[in-house]
Design a protein around this motif. Structure first.
Motif, mmCIF file in Angstrom:
data_model
loop_
_atom_site.group_PDB
_atom_site.id
_atom_site.type_symbol
_atom_site.label_atom_id
_atom_site.label_comp_id
_atom_site.label_asym_id
_atom_site.label_seq_id
_atom_site.Cartn_x
_atom_site.Cartn_y
_atom_site.Cartn_z
ATOM 1 N N LYS A 12 29.998 -7.385 21.695
ATOM 2 C CA LYS A 12 31.339 -7.970 21.861
ATOM 3 C C LYS A 12 31.638 -8.321 23.319
ATOM 4 C CE LYS A 12 33.285 -8.026 17.713
ATOM 5 N NZ LYS A 12 32.018 -8.413 17.042
ATOM 6 N N LYS A 13 31.098 -7.562 24.251
ATOM 7 C CA LYS A 13 31.442 -7.782 25.648
ATOM 8 C C LYS A 13 30.952 -9.130 26.197
ATOM 9 C CE LYS A 13 27.650 -5.444 28.130
ATOM 10 N NZ LYS A 13 26.581 -5.571 27.160
ATOM 11 N N MET A 14 30.126 -9.852 25.407
ATOM 12 C CA MET A 14 29.632 -11.156 25.856
ATOM 13 C C MET A 14 30.700 -12.247 25.780
ATOM 14 S SD MET A 14 26.569 -11.083 27.040
ATOM 15 C CE MET A 14 25.863 -12.730 26.909
ATOM 16 N N LYS A 15 31.910 -11.899 25.400
ATOM 17 C CA LYS A 15 32.964 -12.899 25.223
ATOM 18 C C LYS A 15 33.494 -13.455 26.538
ATOM 19 C CE LYS A 15 33.392 -13.574 20.835
ATOM 20 N NZ LYS A 15 31.994 -14.083 20.721
ATOM 21 N N PHE A 16 33.072 -12.882 27.683
ATOM 22 C CA PHE A 16 33.537 -13.397 28.973
ATOM 23 C C PHE A 16 33.069 -14.838 29.159
ATOM 24 C CE2 PHE A 16 29.324 -11.730 29.807
ATOM 25 C CZ PHE A 16 28.759 -12.763 30.522
ATOM 26 N N ASN A 17 33.653 -15.491 30.131
ATOM 27 C CA ASN A 17 33.268 -16.862 30.432
ATOM 28 C C ASN A 17 32.016 -16.837 31.297
ATOM 29 O OD1 ASN A 17 33.867 -19.452 29.885
ATOM 30 N ND2 ASN A 17 35.389 -19.706 31.497
ATOM 31 N N SER A 18 30.871 -17.116 30.713
ATOM 32 C CA SER A 18 29.627 -16.981 31.468
ATOM 33 C C SER A 18 29.584 -17.936 32.661
ATOM 34 C CB SER A 18 28.426 -17.200 30.556
ATOM 35 O OG SER A 18 28.465 -18.470 29.965
ATOM 36 N N GLU A 19 30.288 -19.058 32.576
ATOM 37 C CA GLU A 19 30.310 -20.014 33.677
ATOM 38 C C GLU A 19 30.748 -19.359 34.988
ATOM 39 O OE1 GLU A 19 31.441 -20.579 30.653
ATOM 40 O OE2 GLU A 19 30.880 -22.592 29.995
ATOM 41 N N ASP A 20 31.563 -18.317 34.880
ATOM 42 C CA ASP A 20 32.024 -17.600 36.079
ATOM 43 C C ASP A 20 30.862 -16.958 36.836
ATOM 44 O OD1 ASP A 20 34.530 -18.272 35.183
ATOM 45 O OD2 ASP A 20 35.032 -16.267 34.449
ATOM 46 N N HIS A 21 29.749 -16.768 36.172
ATOM 47 C CA HIS A 21 28.602 -16.058 36.757
ATOM 48 C C HIS A 21 27.478 -16.994 37.185
ATOM 49 C CE1 HIS A 21 30.091 -12.080 35.480
ATOM 50 N NE2 HIS A 21 30.614 -12.770 34.488
ATOM 51 N N TRP A 22 27.635 -18.282 36.905
ATOM 52 C CA TRP A 22 26.538 -19.220 37.099
ATOM 53 C C TRP A 22 25.995 -19.276 38.528
ATOM 54 C CZ3 TRP A 22 27.827 -24.130 33.686
ATOM 55 C CH2 TRP A 22 27.531 -23.824 32.343
ATOM 56 N N ALA A 23 26.821 -18.948 39.519
ATOM 57 C CA ALA A 23 26.364 -19.018 40.914
ATOM 58 C C ALA A 23 25.509 -17.811 41.300
ATOM 59 C CB ALA A 23 27.571 -19.114 41.852
ATOM 60 N N ASP A 24 25.497 -16.803 40.465
ATOM 61 C CA ASP A 24 24.898 -15.510 40.795
ATOM 62 C C ASP A 24 23.475 -15.385 40.242
ATOM 63 O OD1 ASP A 24 24.239 -12.875 41.230
ATOM 64 O OD2 ASP A 24 25.853 -12.046 39.995
ATOM 65 N N GLU A 25 22.499 -15.509 41.126
ATOM 66 C CA GLU A 25 21.108 -15.478 40.699
ATOM 67 C C GLU A 25 20.754 -14.162 39.996
ATOM 68 O OE1 GLU A 25 16.650 -16.005 42.542
ATOM 69 O OE2 GLU A 25 18.338 -16.809 43.688
ATOM 70 N N ASP A 26 21.290 -13.052 40.504
ATOM 71 C CA ASP A 26 21.007 -11.749 39.881
ATOM 72 C C ASP A 26 21.506 -11.704 38.442
ATOM 73 O OD1 ASP A 26 19.761 -10.734 42.119
ATOM 74 O OD2 ASP A 26 21.605 -9.874 42.943
ATOM 75 N N TRP A 27 22.640 -12.351 38.214
ATOM 76 C CA TRP A 27 23.172 -12.387 36.847
ATOM 77 C C TRP A 27 22.186 -13.106 35.925
ATOM 78 C CZ3 TRP A 27 24.557 -16.603 33.757
ATOM 79 C CH2 TRP A 27 25.170 -16.261 32.538
ATOM 80 N N TRP A 28 21.658 -14.237 36.380
ATOM 81 C CA TRP A 28 20.678 -14.980 35.574
ATOM 82 C C TRP A 28 19.479 -14.097 35.255
ATOM 83 C CZ3 TRP A 28 21.174 -19.695 33.277
ATOM 84 C CH2 TRP A 28 22.230 -20.514 33.700
ATOM 85 N N TRP A 29 19.011 -13.353 36.270
ATOM 86 C CA TRP A 29 17.843 -12.485 36.056
ATOM 87 C C TRP A 29 18.163 -11.336 35.105
ATOM 88 C CZ3 TRP A 29 13.345 -14.263 36.372
ATOM 89 C CH2 TRP A 29 12.971 -15.148 37.393
ATOM 90 N N SER A 30 19.429 -10.986 34.959
ATOM 91 C CA SER A 30 19.804 -9.886 34.058
ATOM 92 C C SER A 30 19.775 -10.309 32.586
ATOM 93 C CB SER A 30 21.209 -9.365 34.402
ATOM 94 O OG SER A 30 22.201 -10.276 33.935
#
Length: 135
Positions: free
Chosen positions: A4-22
């Motif tokens: 359920k926690k995936m409901k956030f707006n992923s676009e907010d994280h697009w600048a974060d390379e570590d997020w992509w790697w996660s």
């Protein structure tokens, strides 16, 4: 199923390379498809099984494009670079795109460049740049 926690707006994280790697492979494919949709591609992530090597099928300007994602910390294997080209006809695809987060070897790059513009390589950095571009 997605937590359920995936409901956030992923676009907010697009600048974060570590997020992509996660991201796991499946979520990575979903996000890559979203980035291409931003550019007007009609992108569908294929089912986890039986995709025959195409992770995303896209349509743009009447062209069919198949995308394979290799979300690894190491370069994509030369075999997979060639294999993607090998399945182009099976899918009746006009073009292929390889999203290799850590890129490919020099030899593989030569293979791809010989087939430009029908074969395009994107690294994770390319995807982040596309994601962040103001359209």
């Amino acid at each position: 199923t997605m937590p359920k926690k995936m409901k956030f707006n992923s676009e907010d994280h697009w600048a974060d390379e570590d997020w992509w790697w996660s991201l796991n492979g499946w979520d990575f494919e979903e996000e890559v498809a979203k980035v291409f949709r931003k550019y007007g591609y009609k992108a569908t992530v294929t089912k986890k099984t039986g995709d025959n090597g195409a992770d995303i099928v896209m349509y743009f300007n009447k062209k069919k494009i198949i995308v394979q994602c290799k979300h690894y910390k190491t370069q994509a294997a030369p075999e997979s670079v060639r294999a993607l080209w090998g399945i182009k006809d099976e899918f009746n695809a006009d073009e292929v795109i390889l999203v290799a987060s850590s890129g490919v070897s020099k030899q593989s790059l030569k293979f791809i460049n010989k087939r430009t513009p029908l074969y395009t390589l994107y690294t994770l950095q390319d995807i982040i740049n596309m994601a962040m571009k103001k359209l």
